[in-house]
Design a protein around this motif. Structure first.
Motif, PDB file in Angstrom:
ATOM      1  N   GLU A 195     -11.274   3.208  -1.217  1.00  0.00           N
ATOM      2  CA  GLU A 195      -9.780   2.575  -1.172  1.00  0.00           C
ATOM      3  C   GLU A 195      -9.982   1.154  -0.406  1.00  0.00           C
ATOM      4  O   GLU A 195      -8.950   0.034  -0.579  1.00  0.00           O
ATOM      5  N   GLU A 196     -10.878   0.952   0.458  1.00  0.00           N
ATOM      6  CA  GLU A 196     -10.814  -0.218   1.432  1.00  0.00           C
ATOM      7  C   GLU A 196     -11.334  -1.342   0.735  1.00  0.00           C
ATOM      8  O   GLU A 196     -10.855  -2.494   0.871  1.00  0.00           O
ATOM      9  N   GLY A 222      -4.969   2.331  -8.619  1.00  0.00           N
ATOM     10  CA  GLY A 222      -5.579   3.229  -7.803  1.00  0.00           C
ATOM     11  C   GLY A 222      -7.248   2.293  -7.525  1.00  0.00           C
ATOM     12  O   GLY A 222      -7.718   1.498  -8.174  1.00  0.00           O
ATOM     13  N   ALA A 223      -7.991   3.069  -6.669  1.00  0.00           N
ATOM     14  CA  ALA A 223      -9.219   2.341  -6.326  1.00  0.00           C
ATOM     15  C   ALA A 223     -10.242   3.242  -7.267  1.00  0.00           C
ATOM     16  O   ALA A 223     -10.238   4.401  -7.355  1.00  0.00           O
ATOM     17  N   SER A 252       0.883  -1.191   0.059  1.00  0.00           N
ATOM     18  CA  SER A 252      -0.106   0.023   0.081  1.00  0.00           C
ATOM     19  C   SER A 252       0.881   1.367   0.091  1.00  0.00           C
ATOM     20  O   SER A 252       2.161   1.345   0.489  1.00  0.00           O
ATOM     21  N   ILE A 253       0.390   2.275  -0.451  1.00  0.00           N
ATOM     22  CA  ILE A 253       1.151   3.750  -0.624  1.00  0.00           C
ATOM     23  C   ILE A 253       1.474   4.105   0.806  1.00  0.00           C
ATOM     24  O   ILE A 253       2.576   4.671   0.814  1.00  0.00           O
ATOM     25  N   TYR A 254       0.693   3.593   1.889  1.00  0.00           N
ATOM     26  CA  TYR A 254       1.001   4.013   3.278  1.00  0.00           C
ATOM     27  C   TYR A 254       2.260   3.228   3.725  1.00  0.00           C
ATOM     28  O   TYR A 254       2.911   3.873   4.592  1.00  0.00           O
ATOM     29  N   ARG A 288      -2.760   3.755  -4.806  1.00  0.00           N
ATOM     30  CA  ARG A 288      -3.011   3.175  -3.471  1.00  0.00           C
ATOM     31  C   ARG A 288      -2.054   2.056  -3.374  1.00  0.00           C
ATOM     32  O   ARG A 288      -1.987   1.440  -2.257  1.00  0.00           O
ATOM     33  N   GLY A 338      -4.004   9.330  -6.621  1.00  0.00           N
ATOM     34  CA  GLY A 338      -4.699   8.453  -6.495  1.00  0.00           C
ATOM     35  C   GLY A 338      -4.166   7.125  -6.598  1.00  0.00           C
ATOM     36  O   GLY A 338      -4.799   6.043  -6.391  1.00  0.00           O
ATOM     37  N   PHE A 355      -8.256  -2.707  -1.134  1.00  0.00           N
ATOM     38  CA  PHE A 355      -7.524  -3.428  -0.342  1.00  0.00           C
ATOM     39  C   PHE A 355      -7.693  -4.713   0.065  1.00  0.00           C
ATOM     40  O   PHE A 355      -6.897  -5.567   0.160  1.00  0.00           O
ATOM     41  N   LYS A 393       0.590   9.484  -4.343  1.00  0.00           N
ATOM     42  CA  LYS A 393      -0.754   9.611  -3.480  1.00  0.00           C
ATOM     43  C   LYS A 393      -1.550  10.709  -3.835  1.00  0.00           C
ATOM     44  O   LYS A 393      -2.826  10.338  -3.648  1.00  0.00           O
TER      45      LYS A 393
END
Length: 807
Positions: free
Chosen positions: A478-479, A473-474, A427-429, A455, A453, A482, A450
């Protein structure tokens, strides 16, 4: 008596007319013999075929049109249309195993139209698209529908099938644009309204879809409508209504697999397992559909559970509970393994086996991943074969701003994480929080990703070497993305690894024919193709044009801004040539150094000149960061057989025309036929009437002579004053940072100043001059994308250097 007699008389007259009309009608539809067709002209035969076709007498229409094409005129395009339309109208009358041959016949006849009659014929491209669509080759079908729309942008049949492709691919953004365009042209057509209804369902706008159905489609007795509204109610969990409508659809076609599959899902949801299993056993016994298999297996599991319940009553809840747990777990593991294997096999069939070059590979990979991950927002960057820190964009569907990023640079000294992270989604996070990964991508890249878009980032690695980056990207939440990634993580990593291996193997295939820097065909391959295309042109008695360009002042540009920027300029010019060429038809190539060219089959000098001018103008519109100078190219072109009958002559003639463009001011296009200037003194001896050049140097010689006095002569690299002002006004609308500088000097010094500004200071954006009076000349100069400080420094430098007035 008189009245009765009069009425009888009228009756017999009308009866006689009726008999005559029927005789005429019988004569018109009577089968025509070969002998009769021999005596008919091409025009008469076409009209007879058209009448048969309109009256749906396809057998006779086919016979007449076949005779016309074989014996009268094989290039009669309208007759070919009728032949193709007959095949299309009767496709369902052929047995399933023969339909594939019919589709290829349609493709062959459509290709014959574009190759031999009219390359730009929109109907021919539509027919090809229709055939490929029914063969299941959606990518080729899409290309042909788009080619049809390039020549007739409101052609509804092409728009209709293009929107169906977008819907099949879940490319809902393009589907919406296309369907809205269709409805703007033909808002009341039921088939087009059905497309929009299907789009709303795909977009999960269930309430809007239901409202649209009640407003426009409710009174239709149409099986597809019943199926779609059943799908709406199913997704809204209103299973009773869903079952009512799917039964209506099945009343029309009780063997349709899509309808039966939806009924299976509805019955399963309402827990009518007996009917569900009955339909599966009758219609889906040997199916490969994973969803149906899962439902069937779940039913078997449910049935087994009922047996286990009895067993539990007899042996106790504890024993049955433990047994059920292990059985369920084993079943799920086996099913998941089968699912993984099926998806991986699907990737190999749909992507790996079809990849001929990196562009095709990336396109197929995008199509597969967008369906597999349920999102169209995907970007793929491929590592440069010579620089492992540079990745070039091949496809980007995430955002427009991200699409403008053609190249990403990474810091390879931080690549240690790739050993464990190869082909795994991050993930980007995660990347943002991990110091090593963050440094590898560079803070600026991650911030941009980020913001635009991105993710999920997946490094595609083969044999320990990074081959590509896949950015995801979503679509909405985004959940949800994931969750999909997490559920399919193991399989996704396997597929990305396959993709990385495909990238590596495809590079080896391309090495023999492509130039690594520009990804255009190399010189050796170009020479081979030029010889082949000349042979084809000779056989078909058609024209072939050869374009050769050279980037102006490229050596001085490289020395000033560096080879890295020079390489980027070459890539951008190459991309312009690619985009200007006709896909699967024209041949863009790199001849060597800064020389790039294009082979244009079935193209005369006039059309080739239009293409060359479009390329030249596009190149001059490009901007490069940190480079204030406008990039221009000079072009020469030659045409077979006008300027040569073999590759060597065509190349030589184009090269001489290119030399003429360079020698007479650059940034222009010249058609072969001019006498190349060997030195500056010869330029005054050229007789314009003897030149066959279309050189576009901003104004004709006669026009310049009218503007200027005998003592005042404008150098060839300058624009005429009128063209300069027109160019400036056009530029102002597209570029905000543009300065117009006026320099006044006497007539003795103006020429020295012009040459100095153009050749020494590289102020090549645009320059002109005009005589104000007998002794004073005004020079005008454009400065594009220059900072205020840079502009002031230039003005001060020019004032001090030439002792002139500047405004």
């Amino acid at each position: 008596m008189r009245i009765i007699f009069y009425n009888l008389k009228i009756f017999f007259i009308l009866f006689f007319i009726f008999i005559i009309l029927n005789i005429v009608l019988l004569i018109n539809v009577w089968a025509i013999s070969d002998k009769e067709m021999e005596s008919k002209s091409e025009y008469e035969l076409y009209n007879i075929a058209a009448e048969y076709f309109q009256s749906k007498n396809d057998q006779e229409a086919f016979k007449v049109v076949k005779y016309l094409l074989e014996n009268k005129n094989p290039r009669n395009k309208q007759a070919l249309y009728i032949l193709i339309e007959i095949l299309i109208r009767n496709i369902n009358n052929f047995p399933q195993y023969k339909r594939k041959d019919i589709y290829y016949q349609i493709i062959e006849k459509s290709n014959w139209i574009t190759d031999n009659i009219d390359y730009y014929d929109y109907k021919a491209y539509y027919y090809k698209g229709w055939a490929f669509y029914n063969l299941g080759d959606l990518a080729t079908a899409e290309r042909n529908f788009k080619r049809a729309l390039e020549n007739y942008d409101n052609y509804l049949p092409a728009l209709y099938y293009l929107s169906k492709i977008y819907l099949d691919r879940n490319d809902l953004e393009n589907a919406q644009k296309t369907i809205e365009k269709i409805l703007n042209i033909e808002p009341y057509n039921i088939d087009f309204r059905k497309l929009y209804f299907e789009l709303l369902i795909k977009q999960n706008k269930l309430d809007d879809a239901l409202s649209y159905f009640n407003s426009y489609l409710k009174n239709l007795n149409d099986e597809k409508i019943f199926y779609l509204i059943s799908l709406v109610y199913y997704n809204k969990s209103e299973f009773k209504n869903a079952l009512d409508y799917i039964d209506k659809a099945l009343n029309f076609n009780n063997n349709n697999s899509d309808y039966l599959k939806l009924k299976v899902k509805i019955l399963f949801k309402i827990k009518d397992y007996k009917k569900t299993e009955e339909i599966i056993n009758n219609y889906f016994k040997d199916t490969n559909d994973e969803e149906i298999k899962n439902i069937y297996n779940n039913i078997q599991a449910i049935k087994a559970q009922r047996i286990y319940i009895i067993f539990v009553v007899l042996l106790g809840l504890l024993v049955v509970g433990i047994a059920g747990y292990f059985i369920s777990r084993s079943y799920k593991e086996n099913m998941y393994k089968k699912y993984l294997q099926a998806q991986k096999s699907s990737y190999i069939e749909k992507v790996s086996k079809k990849a001929e070059n990196l562009e095709i590979l990336v396109g197929f990979a995008y199509d597969f991943l967008s369906k597999f991950l349920e999102t169209t927002k995907i970007a793929i960057y491929i590592v440069d074969s010579k620089r492992d820190n540079a990745l070039y964009k091949y496809i980007n569907k995430i955002s427009r701003d991200l699409d403008s990023i053609e190249i990403i640079y990474v810091y390879t000294k931080y690549s240690s994480w790739l050993a464990e992270g190869a082909n795994k989604p991050f993930s980007i996070y995660q990347v943002q929080e991990d110091q090593i990964m963050y440094e590898y991508f560079g803070g600026k890249n991650i911030i941009n990703f980020k913001k635009e878009g991105v993710r999920v980032i997946i490094p595609a690695v083969s044999r320990g070497i990074l081959q590509a980056l896949v950015l995801i990207g979503a679509l909405k939440d985004e959940e949800e993305l994931f969750k999909v990634i997490k559920d399919k993580k193991e399989l996704l990593s396997d597929i990305i690894e396959e993709f990385a291996n495909d990238v590596m193997s495809t590079r080896f295939k391309e090495a023999a024919i492509l130039d690594e820097l520009t990804r255009l065909y190399n010189r050796r391959y170009m020479l081979q193709k030029l010889e082949e295309e000349i042979s084809k042109a000779n056989q078909s008695k058609s024209k072939l044009s050869f374009i050769l360009c050279d980037i102006d002042n490229f050596k001085k540009f490289n020395d000033t801004y560096g080879h890295q920027v020079g390489d980027e300029v070459l890539r951008v010019v190459a991309k312009v040539f690619k985009e200007a060429s006709r896909a699967d038809f024209d041949i863009p190539f790199r001849y060597g150094g800064e020389e790039i060219g294009l082979i244009l089959p079935n193209t005369d000098s006039e059309k080739a000149f239009e293409v060359a001018e479009r390329i030249r103008n596009l190149v001059s519109s490009k901007r490069f960061e940190g480079v204030p100078t406008i990039i221009t190219i000079s072009i020469g072109l030659s045409t077979y057989p006008d300027h040569g009958l073999d590759p060597e002559t065509l190349i030589k003639e184009a090269d001489e025309a290119l030399y003429y463009s360079k020698k007479t001011g650059k940034n222009k296009t010249t058609i072969a036929g001019v006498k190349v200037l060997l030195n500056e003194s010869e330029s005054d001896k050229i007789d314009d009437k003897k030149l066959t050049s279309f050189a576009n140097d901003g104004g004709s010689k006669d026009k310049k002579d009218k503007e200027l006095s005998k003592e005042f002569k404008l150098p060839s690299f300058c624009y005429s004053y009128e063209d300069f002002i027109s160019y400036y006004n056009n530029l102002k609308t597209n570029i905000s940072n543009i300065k117009l500088v006026s320099i006044k000097t006497d007539i003795d010094n103006y020429e020295k100043i012009l040459y100095d500004l153009h050749f020494n200071l590289l102020l090549t954006e645009s320059i002109t001059a005009k005589l104000i009076d007998n002794n004073e000349v005004e020079i005008k100069l454009l400065l594009v994308d220059r900072s205020e400080n840079e502009v002031q420094d230039l003005i001060s430098g020019i004032e001090n250097r030439f002792k002139v007035k500047i405004s």
